[in-house]
Design a protein around this motif. Sequence first.
Motif, PDB file in Angstrom:
ATOM      1  N   TYR A   1       0.681  -1.157   0.048  1.00 61.32           N
ATOM      2  CA  TYR A   1      -0.061   0.024  -0.128  1.00 61.32           C
ATOM      3  C   TYR A   1       0.883   1.208   0.028  1.00 61.32           C
ATOM      4  O   TYR A   1       1.923   1.410   0.506  1.00 61.32           O
ATOM      5  N   PHE A   2       0.228   2.282  -0.517  1.00 62.76           N
ATOM      6  CA  PHE A   2       0.871   3.654  -0.368  1.00 62.76           C
ATOM      7  C   PHE A   2      -0.222   4.722   0.292  1.00 62.76           C
ATOM      8  O   PHE A   2      -1.016   4.352   0.665  1.00 62.76           O
ATOM      9  N   THR A   3       0.405   5.706   0.868  1.00 58.70           N
ATOM     10  CA  THR A   3      -0.134   6.794   1.551  1.00 58.70           C
ATOM     11  C   THR A   3      -0.574   7.626   0.275  1.00 58.70           C
ATOM     12  O   THR A   3      -0.336   7.441  -0.908  1.00 58.70           O
ATOM     13  N   ASP A   4      -1.867   8.329   0.628  1.00 59.60           N
ATOM     14  CA  ASP A   4      -2.491   9.115  -0.383  1.00 59.60           C
ATOM     15  C   ASP A   4      -1.833   9.875  -1.352  1.00 59.60           C
ATOM     16  O   ASP A   4      -2.051  10.388  -2.541  1.00 59.60           O
ATOM     17  N   ASP A   5      -0.623  10.452  -0.726  1.00 58.58           N
ATOM     18  CA  ASP A   5       0.063  11.790  -1.410  1.00 58.58           C
ATOM     19  C   ASP A   5       1.225  10.867  -2.529  1.00 58.58           C
ATOM     20  O   ASP A   5       1.785  11.588  -3.181  1.00 58.58           O
ATOM     21  N   VAL A   6       1.373   9.525  -2.285  1.00 61.46           N
ATOM     22  CA  VAL A   6       2.245   9.039  -3.143  1.00 61.46           C
ATOM     23  C   VAL A   6       1.664   9.115  -4.691  1.00 61.46           C
ATOM     24  O   VAL A   6       0.691   8.583  -4.889  1.00 61.46           O
ATOM     25  N   ILE A   7       2.589   9.498  -5.751  1.00 63.78           N
ATOM     26  CA  ILE A   7       2.273   9.268  -7.153  1.00 63.78           C
ATOM     27  C   ILE A   7       2.884   7.837  -7.477  1.00 63.78           C
ATOM     28  O   ILE A   7       3.744   7.846  -7.606  1.00 63.78           O
ATOM     29  N   PRO A   8       1.944   6.951  -8.176  1.00 59.10           N
ATOM     30  CA  PRO A   8       2.417   5.571  -8.430  1.00 59.10           C
ATOM     31  C   PRO A   8       2.597   5.642  -9.781  1.00 59.10           C
ATOM     32  O   PRO A   8       2.230   6.637 -10.649  1.00 59.10           O
ATOM     33  N   VAL A   9       3.419   4.948 -10.239  1.00 60.56           N
ATOM     34  CA  VAL A   9       3.988   4.721 -11.638  1.00 60.56           C
ATOM     35  C   VAL A   9       3.328   4.247 -12.648  1.00 60.56           C
ATOM     36  O   VAL A   9       3.185   4.717 -13.834  1.00 60.56           O
ATOM     37  N   TRP A  10       1.976   3.808 -11.977  1.00 61.93           N
ATOM     38  CA  TRP A  10       0.912   3.418 -13.218  1.00 61.93           C
ATOM     39  C   TRP A  10      -0.194   4.405 -13.328  1.00 61.93           C
ATOM     40  O   TRP A  10      -1.339   4.250 -13.518  1.00 61.93           O
ATOM     41  N   GLN A  11      -0.073   5.726 -12.759  1.00 64.85           N
ATOM     42  CA  GLN A  11      -0.868   6.683 -12.633  1.00 64.85           C
ATOM     43  C   GLN A  11      -1.542   6.935 -14.041  1.00 64.85           C
ATOM     44  O   GLN A  11      -2.851   7.437 -14.235  1.00 64.85           O
TER      45      GLN A  11
END
Length: 287
Positions: A263-273
């Motif tokens: 899981y990520f926190t909400d502020d993290v920008i995922p590579v799959w965005q």
Amino acid sequence: MKIDLHSHTYCSDGVLSPTELVERAVSKGVDVLAITDHDTIAGLAEARAAIAEKQLPLTLIPGVEISTSWYEFEIHIVGLNINSYCPVFLQHLASQQQRRVERAEEMARRLEKNKIPDVLENVLKIANGAALTRTHFARYLVQIGKASSMNTVFKKYLSRGNTGYVPNNWVPLQEAVQWILAAGGTPVLAHPLKYKLNGRWLTRLAEEFSAAGGKAIEVASAQMTPVQKRQVWMLCQKFGLTASAGSDFHQETPWNELGRQLYFTDDVIPVWQDWQLPEPKSVQLSS
């Protein structure tokens, strides 16, 4: 949606077939899976066929994990969404496989010099055509009673300064990043804390990876604490990188599983965005 972008089959040093891996991913609720075997894409065709034949609700991301050299450190770069049919890229992977063979031959020679017989012959049997890795050597040494566990083998025989250690002969990190980009893929710095670099060296790695064209770092991987995830994400922010998530699954263990704690926190920008991913579905695999 549960996404796992780092996993292995028996085409490198995992223990499951590609079919078994994708079935396990579905059984663990994974919606998107990348198969990232070491310097090979040999498992992708079978995985694609299994997903199609069994109508599995799983999106497969074609990937690979390339071993690289950076200031004498062995650093692993995952390539995601690669064009697995690109002939030039396949040639590059073939060159890595040749490096693996050369390294394995020298490892075997050193172990045999220290009175461990028939090493290469038996390691090749264990690998059974897979990309040769130190894990195959470790399995053989456990099998013949030289150690009680894989970890002990690495500490006693295969780590720096020990009998079977051979310095890496991998492609430079910057060159591997360019291979991935040229194949239409996304270069990701794998398991950044595994290299045991101090803060200064880890920052330097992230900076040079980004400068070379790298796009993301694995911010969530097996056994990372929330504090560690936050520290790695801060590195991403500093050098304009996004975040990836991968279990680095090889086999069932008490401490690691496909899709677990990624899981990520909400502020993290995922590579799959910017990827176009399907809506997650749930099914029960038949036994």
